[in-house]
Scaffold this active site. Structure first.
Site, PDB file in Angstrom:
ATOM      1  N   ASN A  73      -7.833  -6.358  14.185  1.00  0.00           N
ATOM      2  CA  ASN A  73      -8.166  -5.203  13.349  1.00  0.00           C
ATOM      3  C   ASN A  73      -9.676  -5.050  13.389  1.00  0.00           C
ATOM      4  O   ASN A  73     -10.414  -5.991  13.073  1.00  0.00           O
ATOM      5  CB  ASN A  73      -7.723  -5.418  11.895  1.00  0.00           C
ATOM      6  CG  ASN A  73      -6.209  -5.409  11.751  1.00  0.00           C
ATOM      7  OD1 ASN A  73      -5.483  -5.128  12.709  1.00  0.00           O
ATOM      8  ND2 ASN A  73      -5.727  -5.718  10.558  1.00  0.00           N
ATOM      9  N   ASN A 102      -1.551 -10.859   8.396  1.00  0.00           N
ATOM     10  CA  ASN A 102      -2.575  -9.846   8.551  1.00  0.00           C
ATOM     11  C   ASN A 102      -3.872 -10.365   7.955  1.00  0.00           C
ATOM     12  O   ASN A 102      -3.930 -10.679   6.756  1.00  0.00           O
ATOM     13  CB  ASN A 102      -2.189  -8.556   7.815  1.00  0.00           C
ATOM     14  CG  ASN A 102      -3.270  -7.492   7.954  1.00  0.00           C
ATOM     15  OD1 ASN A 102      -3.457  -6.948   9.035  1.00  0.00           O
ATOM     16  ND2 ASN A 102      -4.012  -7.220   6.876  1.00  0.00           N
ATOM     17  N   GLU A 103      -4.888 -10.492   8.788  1.00  0.00           N
ATOM     18  CA  GLU A 103      -6.247 -10.765   8.336  1.00  0.00           C
ATOM     19  C   GLU A 103      -6.386 -11.945   7.372  1.00  0.00           C
ATOM     20  O   GLU A 103      -6.748 -11.769   6.209  1.00  0.00           O
ATOM     21  CB  GLU A 103      -6.840  -9.513   7.679  1.00  0.00           C
ATOM     22  CG  GLU A 103      -6.805  -8.292   8.578  1.00  0.00           C
ATOM     23  CD  GLU A 103      -7.570  -7.105   7.998  1.00  0.00           C
ATOM     24  OE1 GLU A 103      -7.982  -7.178   6.826  1.00  0.00           O
ATOM     25  OE2 GLU A 103      -7.756  -6.126   8.723  1.00  0.00           O
ATOM     26  N   ARG A 161       3.704  -0.095  13.004  1.00  0.00           N
ATOM     27  CA  ARG A 161       3.470  -1.423  12.441  1.00  0.00           C
ATOM     28  C   ARG A 161       3.584  -1.335  10.920  1.00  0.00           C
ATOM     29  O   ARG A 161       2.875  -0.547  10.290  1.00  0.00           O
ATOM     30  CB  ARG A 161       2.078  -1.925  12.848  1.00  0.00           C
ATOM     31  CG  ARG A 161       1.704  -3.215  12.190  1.00  0.00           C
ATOM     32  CD  ARG A 161       0.358  -3.770  12.678  1.00  0.00           C
ATOM     33  NE  ARG A 161       0.056  -4.943  11.880  1.00  0.00           N
ATOM     34  CZ  ARG A 161      -1.026  -5.080  11.115  1.00  0.00           C
ATOM     35  NH1 ARG A 161      -1.971  -4.165  11.088  1.00  0.00           N
ATOM     36  NH2 ARG A 161      -1.196  -6.172  10.391  1.00  0.00           N
ATOM     37  N   GLU A 166      -5.216  -2.427  14.114  1.00  0.00           N
ATOM     38  CA  GLU A 166      -5.763  -1.461  13.149  1.00  0.00           C
ATOM     39  C   GLU A 166      -7.133  -1.002  13.597  1.00  0.00           C
ATOM     40  O   GLU A 166      -7.957  -1.813  14.036  1.00  0.00           O
ATOM     41  CB  GLU A 166      -5.956  -2.084  11.751  1.00  0.00           C
ATOM     42  CG  GLU A 166      -4.698  -2.263  10.968  1.00  0.00           C
ATOM     43  CD  GLU A 166      -4.975  -2.871   9.583  1.00  0.00           C
ATOM     44  OE1 GLU A 166      -6.063  -2.635   9.008  1.00  0.00           O
ATOM     45  OE2 GLU A 166      -4.093  -3.597   9.098  1.00  0.00           O
ATOM     46  N   TRP A 170      -5.102   2.909  11.746  1.00  0.00           N
ATOM     47  CA  TRP A 170      -4.934   2.732  10.310  1.00  0.00           C
ATOM     48  C   TRP A 170      -5.362   4.042   9.673  1.00  0.00           C
ATOM     49  O   TRP A 170      -6.543   4.345   9.753  1.00  0.00           O
ATOM     50  CB  TRP A 170      -5.780   1.570   9.747  1.00  0.00           C
ATOM     51  CG  TRP A 170      -5.474   1.411   8.291  1.00  0.00           C
ATOM     52  CD1 TRP A 170      -6.121   1.984   7.248  1.00  0.00           C
ATOM     53  CD2 TRP A 170      -4.368   0.666   7.745  1.00  0.00           C
ATOM     54  NE1 TRP A 170      -5.501   1.661   6.061  1.00  0.00           N
ATOM     55  CE2 TRP A 170      -4.425   0.855   6.346  1.00  0.00           C
ATOM     56  CE3 TRP A 170      -3.338  -0.105   8.280  1.00  0.00           C
ATOM     57  CZ2 TRP A 170      -3.473   0.274   5.480  1.00  0.00           C
ATOM     58  CZ3 TRP A 170      -2.414  -0.682   7.426  1.00  0.00           C
ATOM     59  CH2 TRP A 170      -2.498  -0.494   6.041  1.00  0.00           C
ATOM     60  N   GLU A 187      -5.539   1.921  -1.398  1.00  0.00           N
ATOM     61  CA  GLU A 187      -6.551   1.191  -0.633  1.00  0.00           C
ATOM     62  C   GLU A 187      -7.120   0.032  -1.471  1.00  0.00           C
ATOM     63  O   GLU A 187      -8.279   0.000  -1.847  1.00  0.00           O
ATOM     64  CB  GLU A 187      -7.636   2.163  -0.152  1.00  0.00           C
ATOM     65  CG  GLU A 187      -8.801   1.555   0.621  1.00  0.00           C
ATOM     66  CD  GLU A 187      -8.439   0.636   1.788  1.00  0.00           C
ATOM     67  OE1 GLU A 187      -7.412   0.857   2.443  1.00  0.00           O
ATOM     68  OE2 GLU A 187      -9.196  -0.326   2.006  1.00  0.00           O
ATOM     69  N   TRP A 188      -6.252  -0.908  -1.782  1.00  0.00           N
ATOM     70  CA  TRP A 188      -6.630  -2.162  -2.442  1.00  0.00           C
ATOM     71  C   TRP A 188      -7.584  -1.932  -3.617  1.00  0.00           C
ATOM     72  O   TRP A 188      -7.280  -1.095  -4.468  1.00  0.00           O
ATOM     73  CB  TRP A 188      -7.193  -3.147  -1.400  1.00  0.00           C
ATOM     74  CG  TRP A 188      -6.252  -3.316  -0.218  1.00  0.00           C
ATOM     75  CD1 TRP A 188      -6.470  -2.926   1.076  1.00  0.00           C
ATOM     76  CD2 TRP A 188      -4.916  -3.877  -0.230  1.00  0.00           C
ATOM     77  NE1 TRP A 188      -5.370  -3.224   1.855  1.00  0.00           N
ATOM     78  CE2 TRP A 188      -4.413  -3.807   1.104  1.00  0.00           C
ATOM     79  CE3 TRP A 188      -4.101  -4.438  -1.218  1.00  0.00           C
ATOM     80  CZ2 TRP A 188      -3.136  -4.266   1.450  1.00  0.00           C
ATOM     81  CZ3 TRP A 188      -2.840  -4.910  -0.873  1.00  0.00           C
ATOM     82  CH2 TRP A 188      -2.378  -4.816   0.444  1.00  0.00           C
ATOM     83  N   TYR A 197     -13.047  -2.413  12.512  1.00  0.00           N
ATOM     84  CA  TYR A 197     -13.485  -1.199  11.820  1.00  0.00           C
ATOM     85  C   TYR A 197     -14.942  -0.837  12.031  1.00  0.00           C
ATOM     86  O   TYR A 197     -15.296   0.325  12.021  1.00  0.00           O
ATOM     87  CB  TYR A 197     -13.215  -1.335  10.304  1.00  0.00           C
ATOM     88  CG  TYR A 197     -11.754  -1.166   9.965  1.00  0.00           C
ATOM     89  CD1 TYR A 197     -11.219   0.089   9.727  1.00  0.00           C
ATOM     90  CD2 TYR A 197     -10.905  -2.262   9.929  1.00  0.00           C
ATOM     91  CE1 TYR A 197      -9.868   0.249   9.446  1.00  0.00           C
ATOM     92  CE2 TYR A 197      -9.553  -2.106   9.653  1.00  0.00           C
ATOM     93  CZ  TYR A 197      -9.039  -0.839   9.405  1.00  0.00           C
ATOM     94  OH  TYR A 197      -7.705  -0.675   9.146  1.00  0.00           O
ATOM     95  N   HIS A 239       1.291  -9.291   4.551  1.00  0.00           N
ATOM     96  CA  HIS A 239       0.105  -8.441   4.401  1.00  0.00           C
ATOM     97  C   HIS A 239      -0.327  -8.519   2.930  1.00  0.00           C
ATOM     98  O   HIS A 239      -0.344  -7.538   2.209  1.00  0.00           O
ATOM     99  CB  HIS A 239       0.413  -7.005   4.839  1.00  0.00           C
ATOM    100  CG  HIS A 239      -0.785  -6.180   5.199  1.00  0.00           C
ATOM    101  ND1 HIS A 239      -0.931  -5.550   6.412  1.00  0.00           N
ATOM    102  CD2 HIS A 239      -1.908  -5.867   4.503  1.00  0.00           C
ATOM    103  CE1 HIS A 239      -2.076  -4.877   6.452  1.00  0.00           C
ATOM    104  NE2 HIS A 239      -2.688  -5.054   5.290  1.00  0.00           N
ATOM    105  N   GLN A 285       0.802  -1.219   0.000  1.00  0.00           N
ATOM    106  CA  GLN A 285       0.000   0.000   0.000  1.00  0.00           C
ATOM    107  C   GLN A 285       0.841   1.277   0.000  1.00  0.00           C
ATOM    108  O   GLN A 285       0.361   2.325  -0.416  1.00  0.00           O
ATOM    109  CB  GLN A 285      -0.950  -0.006   1.202  1.00  0.00           C
ATOM    110  CG  GLN A 285      -1.979  -1.112   1.099  1.00  0.00           C
ATOM    111  CD  GLN A 285      -2.937  -1.130   2.273  1.00  0.00           C
ATOM    112  OE1 GLN A 285      -2.642  -1.716   3.314  1.00  0.00           O
ATOM    113  NE2 GLN A 285      -4.090  -0.503   2.124  1.00  0.00           N
TER     114      GLN A 285
HETATM  115  C1  GAL Z   1      -7.649  -3.700   6.585  1.00  0.00           C
HETATM  116  C2  GAL Z   1      -6.314  -3.931   5.945  1.00  0.00           C
HETATM  117  C3  GAL Z   1      -5.568  -2.689   5.611  1.00  0.00           C
HETATM  118  C4  GAL Z   1      -6.437  -1.531   5.174  1.00  0.00           C
HETATM  119  C5  GAL Z   1      -7.713  -1.406   5.995  1.00  0.00           C
HETATM  120  C6  GAL Z   1      -8.730  -0.411   5.477  1.00  0.00           C
HETATM  121  O1  GAL Z   1      -8.490  -4.771   6.321  1.00  0.00           O
HETATM  122  O2  GAL Z   1      -5.489  -4.723   6.767  1.00  0.00           O
HETATM  123  O3  GAL Z   1      -4.586  -3.019   4.673  1.00  0.00           O
HETATM  124  O4  GAL Z   1      -6.634  -1.483   3.838  1.00  0.00           O
HETATM  125  O5  GAL Z   1      -8.362  -2.632   6.096  1.00  0.00           O
HETATM  126  O6  GAL Z   1      -9.519  -0.966   4.476  1.00  0.00           O
END
Ligand code: GAL
Length: 461
Positions: free
Chosen positions: A294, A164-165, A75, A368, A414, A421-422, A296, A119, A18
């Site tokens: 992580n 990661n995840e 991190r 995160e 994060w 962002e992917w 959100y 990751h 990223q």
């Molecule tokens: C997580 C991921 C990060 C980042 C974040 C926000 O799932 O580990 O790389 O992109 O979400 O979407």
């Protein structure tokens, strides 16, 4: 003021693909993310991580941004194909040199490194030659790569995260195909998850036997989980929310803390869910020194109604999530980020309690948490009060959890700076710093100052 424990870890997080750019420089081999983003139609607006934040060339400046915030910890992840360009074989010295310089720079500023080994940027050769995480031999290849990292960086790294995840790798990478390697299958996610867990167990075993005694660090895994709140108090909906959490987090944490996949997964999936060998079980038991989380967002969960079965809904129901028989939904009163994710601090608190109870009071680290907003650069700054409030309210909920006895050790925002962002490319901004992707310049947002104040105070209002 809600004051945190004196040794609380305050950090931010990033990931190699990223932020680094330099996708074909310094001897790096291609990864599945290089191939995926360079495939037309996969990423919003055709963006790629070829350059992104150009952190590979601007590393010192980025560490200076961290130091300016008073960060205690950072991190980041290592790109496997910078260390081993084809995933195995000869070590690329330039790759070792890059992360060595980063570690030395962090040490200069007393910032403690937390290093993620994986990751999501698998060396492309391993995907093409071995089918990537579907192949049981991956555990050996991952463990060898991990050994190279422990050997070269372990003198300066005391906090390791293997994966990661894994949920995202399994579901987004192999079920809905939104992420690399972009596969779509109802069977593969369970197979991939199994190999990721086995690989984690192998790497931890190597660290514990050959490195931990001398280096004295900790090693763990980071899982992602959002909270699932029962939509009503009915026993069916409570059971649905519990099932959703077990299919999400229990899938990866139960084998480590409780010895096998959740019973509800075994019941519902039958022989689609692989078995662990005795050796795997032994290596996985207790294989995380801390519970990396992580987190959100939050959604309501209810039992899936018959007419929803088989239909694709916006939350990914249909296909694999029918295995859970759960329907997810929002509450209209919840604020949402520009990802469309709800901001519900009490959901974070409830999840911390759920983890604490199910896994017998482990030390937890939030590796995160953050939000994407429609940030605009105005006069060299960004007014982002919503992000500052997001961080403040989530931390306030975390503090309440600590007061109630949860062993929460640290928190990482994060992310340090807006980055790739992917699947959303550069269209979503999560950073404490604004990145101007045309010039490569970074600008602190107001939230960077707000977070710096929280760190300096060791607490939130
Ligand atoms: C997580 C991921 C990060 C980042 C974040 C926000 O799932 O580990 O790389 O992109 O979400 O979407």
């Amino acid at each position: 003021m809600k004051t945190f424990p004196a040794d609380f870890t305050w950090g931010t997080a990033t990931a190699s693909y990223q932020i680094e750019g330099a996708w074909n420089e310094g001897g790096k081999g291609p990864s599945i993310w290089d191939a995926f983003t360079q495939t037309p139609g996969k990423i919003a607006e055709g963006h790629t991580g070829d350059v992104t934040c150009d952190h590979y060339h601007q590393m010192e400046q980025d560490v200076a941004l961290m130091a300016a915030m008073g960060l205690k910890a950072y991190r980041f992840s290592i790109a496997w194909s910078r260390i081993l360009p084809t995933g195995r074989g000869e070590v690329n010295k330039e790759g070792i040199a890059f992360y060595s310089r980063l570690l030395d720079e962090l040490a200069k500023h007393n910032i403690v490194p937390w290093v993620t080994l994986y990751h999501w940027d698998l060396p492309l050769a391993l995907q093409l030659e071995l089918d990537g995480w579907l192949n049981p031999d991956m555990a050996e290849h991952f463990a060898n790569y991990a050994r190279v990292c422990f050997e070269n960086f372990g003198d300066r790294v005391n906090h390791w995260i293997t994966f990661n995840e894994p949920w995202v790798i399994a579901i987004m990478g192999h079920s809905n195909g939104v992420m690399a390697p972009g596969r779509t299958s109802n069977a593969e996610p369970y197979l991939v998850a199994h190999q990721l867990l086995r690989s984690h167990g192998r790497a931890v075993d190597i660290y514990r036997r050959d490195f931990q005694p001398a280096q004295g660090g900790q090693i763990g895994i980071t899982n992602n989980c959002d909270w699932r709140e029962p939509k009503t108090d009915s026993p069916e909906n409570k059971a649905a929310a519990q099932r959703a959490l077990e299919f999400f987090l229990g899938w990866f944490a139960d084998p480590i803390y409780l010895g096998d996949y959740p019973a509800v997964m075994r019941e519902r999936l039958g022989d689609r869910l692989p078995e662990f060998s005795d050796e795997d079980r032994r290596l996985l038991a207790g294989s995380s020194d801390f519970f990396g989380l992580n987190h959100y967002s939050t959604l309501y969960a209810e039992e899936m109604s018959a007419d929803q079965m088989g239909k694709q809904n916006p939350y990914g129901n249909g296909g694999i999530s029918e295995d859970q028989d759960v329907e997810l939904s929002y509450d209209d009163t919840w604020k949402t980020s520009s990802m469309g994710w709800s901001m519900v601090p009490w959901g974070c608190q409830k999840l911390l309690h759920w983890i604490d109870e199910r896994y017998d009071h482990p030390p937890i680290v939030i590796t995160e948490n953050g939000c994407a907003l429609e940030d605009e650069l105005v006069d060299g700054g960004v007014r982002d009060p919503v992000r500052a409030e997001f961080i403040q309210t989530y931390l306030s909920a975390c503090h309440d959890a600590i007061t109630a006895g949860i062993d929460l050790k640290g928190y990482f925002v994060w992310t340090l700076l807006d980055n790739f962002e992917w699947a959303c490319g550069f269209t979503k901004r999560f950073g404490l710093h604004y990145t101007d992707f045309a010039t490569g310049k970074r600008y602190p947002k107001d939230s960077a100052a707000a977070y710096a104040k929280i760190i300096a105070d060791n607490g939130v209002e």
